[in-house]
Design an enzyme around this catalytic site. Structure first.
Site, PDB file in Angstrom:
ATOM      1  N   HIS A  59      -9.896   1.332   5.414  1.00  0.00           N
ATOM      2  CA  HIS A  59      -8.598   1.451   6.083  1.00  0.00           C
ATOM      3  C   HIS A  59      -8.703   2.438   7.236  1.00  0.00           C
ATOM      4  O   HIS A  59      -9.406   3.447   7.156  1.00  0.00           O
ATOM      5  CB  HIS A  59      -7.529   1.909   5.089  1.00  0.00           C
ATOM      6  CG  HIS A  59      -6.130   1.754   5.585  1.00  0.00           C
ATOM      7  ND1 HIS A  59      -5.571   2.628   6.490  1.00  0.00           N
ATOM      8  CD2 HIS A  59      -5.174   0.820   5.320  1.00  0.00           C
ATOM      9  CE1 HIS A  59      -4.332   2.252   6.750  1.00  0.00           C
ATOM     10  NE2 HIS A  59      -4.062   1.158   6.057  1.00  0.00           N
TER      11      HIS A  59
ATOM     12  N   GLU B 179      -5.806  -5.080  10.551  1.00  0.00           N
ATOM     13  CA  GLU B 179      -4.785  -4.058  10.765  1.00  0.00           C
ATOM     14  C   GLU B 179      -5.035  -3.333  12.090  1.00  0.00           C
ATOM     15  O   GLU B 179      -5.754  -2.324  12.121  1.00  0.00           O
ATOM     16  CB  GLU B 179      -4.807  -3.035   9.624  1.00  0.00           C
ATOM     17  CG  GLU B 179      -4.360  -3.576   8.285  1.00  0.00           C
ATOM     18  CD  GLU B 179      -4.044  -2.449   7.314  1.00  0.00           C
ATOM     19  OE1 GLU B 179      -2.932  -2.447   6.763  1.00  0.00           O
ATOM     20  OE2 GLU B 179      -4.889  -1.566   7.119  1.00  0.00           O
TER      21      GLU B 179
ATOM     22  N   ASN C  19       0.853  -1.191   0.000  1.00  0.00           N
ATOM     23  CA  ASN C  19       0.000   0.000   0.000  1.00  0.00           C
ATOM     24  C   ASN C  19       0.889   1.242   0.000  1.00  0.00           C
ATOM     25  O   ASN C  19       1.542   1.542   0.991  1.00  0.00           O
ATOM     26  CB  ASN C  19      -0.908  -0.021   1.238  1.00  0.00           C
ATOM     27  CG  ASN C  19      -1.795   1.206   1.329  1.00  0.00           C
ATOM     28  OD1 ASN C  19      -1.927   1.968   0.375  1.00  0.00           O
ATOM     29  ND2 ASN C  19      -2.418   1.392   2.483  1.00  0.00           N
ATOM     30  N   TRP C  20       0.901   1.960  -1.114  1.00  0.00           N
ATOM     31  CA  TRP C  20       1.778   3.120  -1.244  1.00  0.00           C
ATOM     32  C   TRP C  20       1.267   4.339  -0.485  1.00  0.00           C
ATOM     33  O   TRP C  20       2.002   5.306  -0.308  1.00  0.00           O
ATOM     34  CB  TRP C  20       1.942   3.491  -2.720  1.00  0.00           C
ATOM     35  CG  TRP C  20       2.623   2.454  -3.550  1.00  0.00           C
ATOM     36  CD1 TRP C  20       3.144   1.251  -3.126  1.00  0.00           C
ATOM     37  CD2 TRP C  20       2.859   2.508  -4.958  1.00  0.00           C
ATOM     38  NE1 TRP C  20       3.675   0.560  -4.180  1.00  0.00           N
ATOM     39  CE2 TRP C  20       3.512   1.310  -5.327  1.00  0.00           C
ATOM     40  CE3 TRP C  20       2.571   3.435  -5.952  1.00  0.00           C
ATOM     41  CZ2 TRP C  20       3.880   1.028  -6.640  1.00  0.00           C
ATOM     42  CZ3 TRP C  20       2.935   3.160  -7.261  1.00  0.00           C
ATOM     43  CH2 TRP C  20       3.592   1.972  -7.598  1.00  0.00           C
ATOM     44  N   LYS C  21       0.004   4.326  -0.105  1.00  0.00           N
ATOM     45  CA  LYS C  21      -0.614   5.466   0.586  1.00  0.00           C
ATOM     46  C   LYS C  21      -0.409   6.738  -0.254  1.00  0.00           C
ATOM     47  O   LYS C  21      -0.567   6.687  -1.471  1.00  0.00           O
ATOM     48  CB  LYS C  21      -0.068   5.581   2.001  1.00  0.00           C
ATOM     49  CG  LYS C  21      -0.245   4.263   2.785  1.00  0.00           C
ATOM     50  CD  LYS C  21       0.102   4.376   4.242  1.00  0.00           C
ATOM     51  CE  LYS C  21      -0.099   3.020   4.920  1.00  0.00           C
ATOM     52  NZ  LYS C  21       0.109   3.100   6.388  1.00  0.00           N
TER      53      LYS C  21
END
Length: 293
Positions: free
Chosen positions: A117, A218, A25-27
Site C-alpha cells: 500500500h 490505487e 481498509n480500516w487503516k
C-alpha cells in the site's frame, strides 16, 4: 524440489466464476472492542438489506490488534464477512522486531493481506537524485515480492497495491513498477524451488496461469481525496494489468457512497477497496447496497 506449477494458480477461466469483492481498509482506526460492535452492526445491516453474499464478497482489513477479536466473532456468530491484515513481514520468523509473519496471520484465519500500500511504501524525497529514488524503488519491489511469496506459502491471498508514487508519475511508470515486482518474484522463486514457483512467458512473466492474488490499483492522487480517478484511466489500467498477468483487479482511492457504484460496476473491475468510507458500519452498509442493487 517440488514440481513446477506447485505455486498457487487457478484456471484461466476462473475470473468469470468468481464473485466481485467490496473491501474496507480500516487503516489505523477502530480498536479491538470497537471492531466487535462494528462487525455485528455491519453484518445485521447487510442481512437486513438482503445482501447476497454468494454474488458479492465483503471483506474488512482491521489493524493487527483487532484480528483476534475479529476471528473469534466471525467464528462464533458464523458471520459471512471475510477479513485480512494490512501488511505482512517478508520473513518467516526470527529477530524482526515489530513484524508479523504470514503464518501468524494464517493462524488467525486471515483470508487476505494487503501488500505494498502506498501509505506503507512512501519514499523519502531526494531532490534531483533519481538514481537514489530508483534504488529505493528496486529494494521495495524486492521486499514486496518476498511478502507475496510468504503469503502464498502460508495459504493467504495477497492483494498487491500498485499506483503512482508521486503525482507526476505516468501510466507507464505504474505498470513498470508492477512488472518490477513480478520480475523480483521470478528471480526470488528461481532460487527458492521449495516454494515451487515458475513464471511463464506472457510478457516475460506468466503464460496462461493466474496467480492466486488480487491487484488493487490505487493512484496516490486519489487516496484520501474523496475523488476517484477518471473512469477511463481506471479501466485502461485494469486492462493493462490483466494483459500482463491473469489476475483480478480492484480499484481503491477516493471511493465513497456517491461514486462507488459506478466504479464497482465497471466490467473490467473485480471490486473496490474502500478506505475512509468504510469506517462507519452503517455508511459502509449503505455503500455496499448501492453497489449491489
Amino acid at each position: 524440489m517440488l514440481p513446477k506449477r506447485a505455486y498457487p494458480v487457478q484456471d484461466s477461466n476462473v475470473h468469470s466464476q468468481e464473485k466481485k469483492i467490496i473491501a474496507g481498509n480500516w487503516k489505523m482506526n477502530i480498536n479491538h472492542s470497537q471492531a466487535v460492535s462494528y462487525l455485528q452492526e455491519l453484518n445485521w445491516r447487510l442481512i437486513d438489506n438482503g445482501h447476497d453474499f454468494d454474488s458479492c464478497e465483503i471483506a474488512v482489513f482491521p489493524p493487527f490488534t483487532d484480528l483476534r477479536s475479529v476471528q473469534t466473532l466471525v467464528a462464533s456468530d458464523d458471520i459471512q464477512i471475510s477479513y485480512g491484515a494490512q501488511d505482512v513481514s517478508a520473513f518467516s520468523d526470527g529477530a524482526h522486531t515489530g513484524q508479523i509473519s504470514a503464518q501468524f496471520l494464517k493462524d488467525l484465519d486471515c483470508k487476505y493481506v494487503l501488500i505494498g500500500h502506498s501509505e506503507q511504501r512512501c519514499l523519502p524525497c531526494y531532490p534531483g537524485n533519481n538514481s537514489a529514488i530508483n534504488e529505493l524503488n528496486n529494494k521495495h519491489d524486492g521486499l514486496i515480492a518476498n511478502k507475496l511469496l510468504r503469503s502464498f506459502a502460508a495459504g493467504i491471498c495477497p492483494i498487491l497495491c500498485i499506483g503512482d508514487i508521486s503525482p507526476g508519475d505516468h501510466f507507464d511508470a505504474t505498470l513498470s513498477r508492477f512488472r518490477s515486482v513480478l520480475s523480483h518474484l521470478k528471480a526470488i522463486s528461481d532460487k527458492k524451488h521449495s516454494i515451487g514457483y515458475a513464471l511463464g512467458s506472457k510478457t516475460h512473466f506468466l503464460d496462461s496461469d493466474q496467480l492466486h492474488m488480487l491487484v488493487a490499483y490505487e493512484p496516490s492522487s486519489a487516496i484520501n481525496s474523496g475523488n476517484c480517478a477518471n473512469s477511463g484511466d481506471i479501466v485502461r489500467m485494469a486492462a493493462a494489468i490483466k494483459d500482463i498477468v491473469n489476475v483480478r483487479v480492484l480499484y481503491g482511492g477516493g471511493v465513497n457512497l456517491f461514486n462507488a457504484s459506478a466504479v464497482f460496476n465497471e466490467d473490467l473491475l473485480d471490486g473496490i477497496l474502500v478506505g475512509r468510507a468504510s469506517l462507519n458500519a452503517s455508511d459502509f452498509a449503505s455503500l455496499i447496497k448501492t453497489c449491489c442493487l
